[in-house]
Enzyme design. Structure first.
Site, PDB file in Angstrom:
ATOM      1  N   SER A 176       0.834  -1.191   0.000  1.00 51.14           N
ATOM      2  CA  SER A 176       0.000   0.000   0.000  1.00 51.14           C
ATOM      3  C   SER A 176       0.882   1.260   0.000  1.00 51.14           C
ATOM      4  CB  SER A 176      -0.943  -0.040   1.206  1.00 51.14           C
ATOM      5  OG  SER A 176      -1.920   0.963   1.120  1.00 51.14           O
ATOM      6  N   ASP A 389      -8.280  -5.356  -6.227  1.00 51.98           N
ATOM      7  CA  ASP A 389      -8.052  -4.113  -5.491  1.00 51.98           C
ATOM      8  C   ASP A 389      -8.465  -2.935  -6.365  1.00 51.98           C
ATOM      9  OD1 ASP A 389      -7.136  -2.008  -3.937  1.00 51.98           O
ATOM     10  OD2 ASP A 389      -5.033  -2.330  -4.463  1.00 51.98           O
ATOM     11  N   HIS A 442      -6.575  -5.545  -1.714  1.00 51.44           N
ATOM     12  CA  HIS A 442      -5.527  -4.525  -1.581  1.00 51.44           C
ATOM     13  C   HIS A 442      -4.291  -5.029  -0.849  1.00 51.44           C
ATOM     14  CE1 HIS A 442      -3.774  -0.584  -1.426  1.00 51.44           C
ATOM     15  NE2 HIS A 442      -3.805  -0.539  -0.112  1.00 51.44           N
TER      16      HIS A 442
END
Length: 465
Positions: A176, A389, A442
């Site tokens: 991320s 994601d 994600h």
């Protein structure tokens, strides 16, 4: 071998003064029996001026710790605790997702941990994340540059105290928003090697999952992804493409473009952006402290007196993935847990999975130059993406990888786990491997732990995915 390590330690001590405190943890509240792995927690000072210290969890490889790679794991946010990475993604512990009844949440062993093949340092960073703290408020005013510099300082200090791992293959890793910081840290290590300060650091490369770049590709790629996945119509997609041509979708300047993006944002807000196929459970209250203050929870009356609670996050439906996120809050804010982890009293009053209350300057600058600097020097890179994601779509990641202008060694192909397609991968002449993880969101290991463990096992062994 021992004399070699002694010499290495002395060299490091010539350049760095160590300020580390650590404890070995053999039992954890909520886990039955002794831990079946080596766990160490501790602090390293990274900001002397403001009294800033990073807190870490170190887990030795369950295979061959003297030979296996050393991974430094950073969690995104920015300011999400590395404990999330440990118990939600790649560590050897998981919370039992059971309805909270006021007692301490239970932990169980997680067999698909990356510690099966690597030594992993889970680092609460930047300052203000998890149990990392600063004694002066000014220490919390950080940005990409200070985060990466302090992480570099942490690593050197940590290796001073753990010289047995200096010769292990070193990889900087994270996902991320940390995907933006990881190449910056790796480049800082490379600069130190070039300067002759750490000639013996065995940096081999880095790995990042669904990574932020800081460039416009992160936001801009959401539009075509939404169109390809049937989330927005042909008309909205085509109108956005026409009216926003050449624009950075984060800061649109044309009214028609802004109007299209507003329509897009409405569709975006209706679904779970972390995984478009999973139910939307509302905002992640633990990842947004401001939202949490608007809601009360009846669970407060069940709390024991030894809990540090201000405004506990409300529980979503038990079927929501984010239910486990709230269990982290209850566990980490228990006095018995803090005592076992050897948390310094008075440093962190309320532990948050993600702390967005403190200042952080997010620059719009892209980190592509850092990737180029590392790859041109022959360092290895693994970039993986959960293909469901919506926040950082794999198509945008594939786009910036293509912009590196490296020739393809092995074109798009399937990779398998247990005879089933686990995703798709490409390899490039600059030592970069790109992989999608089929069906993951994600934070890919959170959704597909077995597949991701297999992926990292093969990649660190220099074997094809």
């Amino acid at each position: 071998m021992e004399s070699h390590l002694l010499i290495v330690s002395l060299i490091f001590f010539c350049f760095f003064s160590s300020a580390l405190s650590s404890s070995v943890v053999t039992h954890l509240p909520g886990f039955q029996g002794p831990l079946p792995f080596y766990l160490e927690t501790g602090y390293v000072e990274v900001d002397e001026e403001h009294g800033g210290e990073f807190f870490y969890y170190f887990i030795e490889s369950e295979n061959k710790p003297a030979e296996d790679p050393l991974l430094l794991w950073l969690t995104g946010g920015p300011r999400c605790s590395a404990f999330s990475g440990l118990v939600l993604e790649i560590g050897p512990l998981k919370f039992v997702t059971a309805e909270y009844n006021g007692s301490l949440p239970s932990l169980v062993y997680h067999p698909y941990s990356w510690t099966k093949v690597a030594n992993v340092i889970f680092l609460d960073s930047p300052l203000g994340s998890g149990f990392s703290y600063a004694r002066k408020d000014e220490g919390y005013d950080v940005n990409d540059a200070s985060w990466s510099e302090q992480t570099y300082k942490f690593l050197i200090q940590w290796l001073v105290e753990h010289p047995q791992f200096i010769s292990n293959p070193l990889y900087i890793s994270g996902d991320s928003y940390a995907g933006k910081i990881v190449p910056m840290v790796a480049k800082r290590i490379l600069d130190g090697i070039d300067e002759g300060k750490e000639p013996l650091l065995n940096l081999q490369g880095y790995l990042i999952g669904n990574p932020v770049t800081g460039g416009k590709v992160d936001k801009n790629s959401q539009i075509p992804y939404a169109h390809n996945m049937g989330i927005i119509s042909d008309d909205l997609f085509e109108m956005t493409q026409r009216s926003c041509v050449g624009q950075d979708y984060r800061t649109p300047t044309k009214p028609q473009c802004a109007k299209c993006l507003e329509s897009f944002d409405n569709f975006y807000s209706e679904i779970n952006p972390c995984h478009i196929l999973e139910m939307s459970c509302g905002p992640d209250k633990e990842a947004n402290h401001l939202h949490r203050r608007m809601h009360a929870t009846s669970d407060k009356r069940n709390l024991k007196q030894n809990l540090h609670f201000f405004q506990p996050p409300p529980f979503p439906d038990l079927s929501c993935r984010t239910y486990a996120y709230v269990l982290l809050y209850y566990w980490a804010n228990t006095n018995t847990v803090r005592k076992v982890l050897d948390i310094k009293q008075g440093t962190i009053k309320e532990w948050l999975r993600c702390n967005f209350n403190l200042p952080y300057t997010q620059g719009f600058g892209s980190n592509i130059d850092y990737h180029l600097s590392l790859l041109q020097r022959g360092y290895r890179a693994l970039v993986y993406s959960g293909d469901h994601d919506f926040m950082i779509p794999f198509s945008g990641t594939r786009q910036w990888i293509k912009s590196l202008n490296s020739s393809i060694v092995q074109n798009w192909r399937s990779w398998f786990v247990d005879g089933q397609v686990a995703g798709y991968t490409m390899t490039y002449s600059n030592n970069l491997t790109f992989a999608t993880v089929k069906g993951a969101g994600h934070t890919a290991p959170e959704y597909k732990p077995k597949e991701c463990q297999t992926m990292i096992s093969r990649w660190t062994a220099n074997a094809p995915l």
